[in-house]
Design a protein around this motif. Sequence first.
Motif, short mmCIF file in Angstrom:
data_model
loop_
_atom_site.label_atom_id
_atom_site.label_comp_id
_atom_site.label_asym_id
_atom_site.label_seq_id
_atom_site.Cartn_x
_atom_site.Cartn_y
_atom_site.Cartn_z
N PRO B 103 1.01 -1.17 0.04
CA PRO B 103 0.07 0.10 -0.03
C PRO B 103 0.82 1.29 0.05
O PRO B 103 0.31 2.41 -0.35
N PHE B 126 -11.70 2.95 -5.90
CA PHE B 126 -11.32 1.47 -6.14
C PHE B 126 -10.14 1.38 -5.18
O PHE B 126 -9.82 0.28 -4.47
N ALA B 127 -9.09 2.13 -5.39
CA ALA B 127 -7.65 2.22 -4.66
C ALA B 127 -7.95 1.99 -3.07
O ALA B 127 -7.44 1.21 -2.49
N GLN B 129 -11.00 1.56 -1.80
CA GLN B 129 -11.86 0.23 -1.41
C GLN B 129 -11.01 -0.95 -1.40
O GLN B 129 -11.25 -1.83 -0.16
N ALA B 130 -9.94 -1.11 -2.16
CA ALA B 130 -9.19 -2.58 -2.16
C ALA B 130 -8.41 -2.54 -0.82
O ALA B 130 -8.05 -3.50 -0.34
N GLN B 131 -7.98 -1.08 -0.20
CA GLN B 131 -7.20 -1.21 1.05
C GLN B 131 -8.06 -1.04 2.09
O GLN B 131 -7.30 -0.75 3.51
N ARG B 174 -6.05 8.06 -8.94
CA ARG B 174 -6.16 6.88 -8.52
C ARG B 174 -4.69 6.21 -7.76
O ARG B 174 -4.89 5.67 -6.59
#
Lengths: 278, 299
Positions: B103, B126-127, B129-131, B174
């Motif tokens: 990250p 999204f970035a 959300q993924a983390q 992003r």
Amino acid sequence: MSIAPPDERFSVDNTEGEPMEPAWMTWGRSHSKVVYGTFGVAVVLIAWQLTAWLGLVNVTISSDPIRIIRAEISLFSSGQIWGPLGATAQEVGWGMLITLVISIPLGLILGRVTALYDMTEPIINVLNSVPYVLFLPVIIFWFGIGEESRILLVIWAATMPLIINTTAGVRNLNPDYLRVAKMCCAGRWTFYRSVLFPATLPYILTGVRLSIARALVGAIVAEFFLSGGGLGYFVQTATSNFDMDSAMAGIFIMAVAAVVLTRLIGRMERNFTHWSQG
Amino acid sequence: MEKTVFVSQDDPKVANLTSSSVRPEANYVEVDHVSIGYRSRKTGIYKDAVVDLSFDIRRGEFVVIIGTSGCGKTTFLEAVAGLTPVSKGQIRLGGKPIRGPGPERSLVFQSPSLFPWRNVRDNVLFALQAQHKLNSETRQRADDLLDLVGLKGVMDSFPHELSGGMKQRVNLARALVTRPELLLLDEPFGALDAQTRGVMQHELVNVWQAADLGEARNALFITHDVEEAVYLADRILVFSKAPASLAADISIDLPRPRLPEHKRSSEYILYQDRVLNELYTASGGASSGLEPAPKGVSQ
């Protein structure tokens, strides 16, 4: 120019060039597919009706459009059709629901895990190529002639195209999406739900469209062999009783249901995957 | 904006370009005798992309790697990103060897690689959300970032409605939204037309210099465009032709803020000539057609 009201457009802007055109012609031009399609159907129906009136065909064997409409009215007003229609709807509904729940996740996983894909590919190809009706005696032997067997045949018919399409979609995944997901440190669940599923959705919906068509065939075939209600059973019984009008009316209902379902999926494809055509 | 005063050419600073360092702090990225190779899937033949590479990057440095197309610079960047494993040696980040993506690193991809089914805002989110960093504060940050890169009006648009330059801005936003310590950029403006490219370079410099965005952040930028390299870099690493090794290490001692009009100034041109010469020598000694760099600039 499209903002200008029609009268202004024709009288002021278009003194030369574009000739005037009545509104119905404009509508016809933009809906030419629908117009021609309806015309084609009308030609067939009128020909059928004429041959019946002229005595070229025997109406007790072939029925005719007007008799079918009469039969349709009596079937619905007496409520006689609701039972068979409901039974078929239930089989197709449960069958498709189970098919979706099984095939989509399975297809996603098979597409991602190469070893699993290589292991299952020959089996799935065989199961997809062998006419599923052939399994019917075996299904009856295993599960009897109850509703479970009918639903099972629907699933058997519908599941393969959906698995194959979903898997193909996953294997065509844009590698860039995978790299983005990796780089953003997306977990497996996030990847499947927020990247893989939406990216594959155009393929999945195509699979669902093929699946539904096969599910309907599966349901009717199951009803032919495993009597106990449904439209297939209804048409079969009506035919055996020389009630061709009711039989044709049942077929017509099936045709309408098939068209409506296919259109529904088509609309879903356009709404959910507008991005893949742009 | 404050007008930058340039040092004149006979200033001793220009004569001594390689000695200066931006911040005399500890090394952040340590590249330690790294080789990267790959096996061709078809033929099974093993090929080196990068051979025995060693250098360090200090904290807060904007480093540009320049090399000819296909020289292995992208492969090296992917190794720093954690997408490609190194076959020999080690790349350390803050002392710890890189074992995969993390990250604290973000990559601005060569192609925008946006998710076409998500609108601009959701692509940036999204970035987060993924983390698992999605909250009201980070959402606000995403909106601020999109505003900063000039996308306020198109946050609800879908990627296919955007131009190439706008897509690359989303790509950049992003990458920045997760507050990475190390920003990796893989020829992000390579596919853009010359004019858009110039605008984007300027915006990147702006974002880079924007106070609210950063602690001392690092950037590793890949390009084959010499002008772009000099404009952006604190330091330029010239890679040789494949398999890549380090051919030259040039500090760019030009003041910030840098403005687009500076690109045509004599200081910039001198640096550009020097990088170009190094690049020609490194990529196999093809005749550069250029005069040798002036004495004050050569190493």
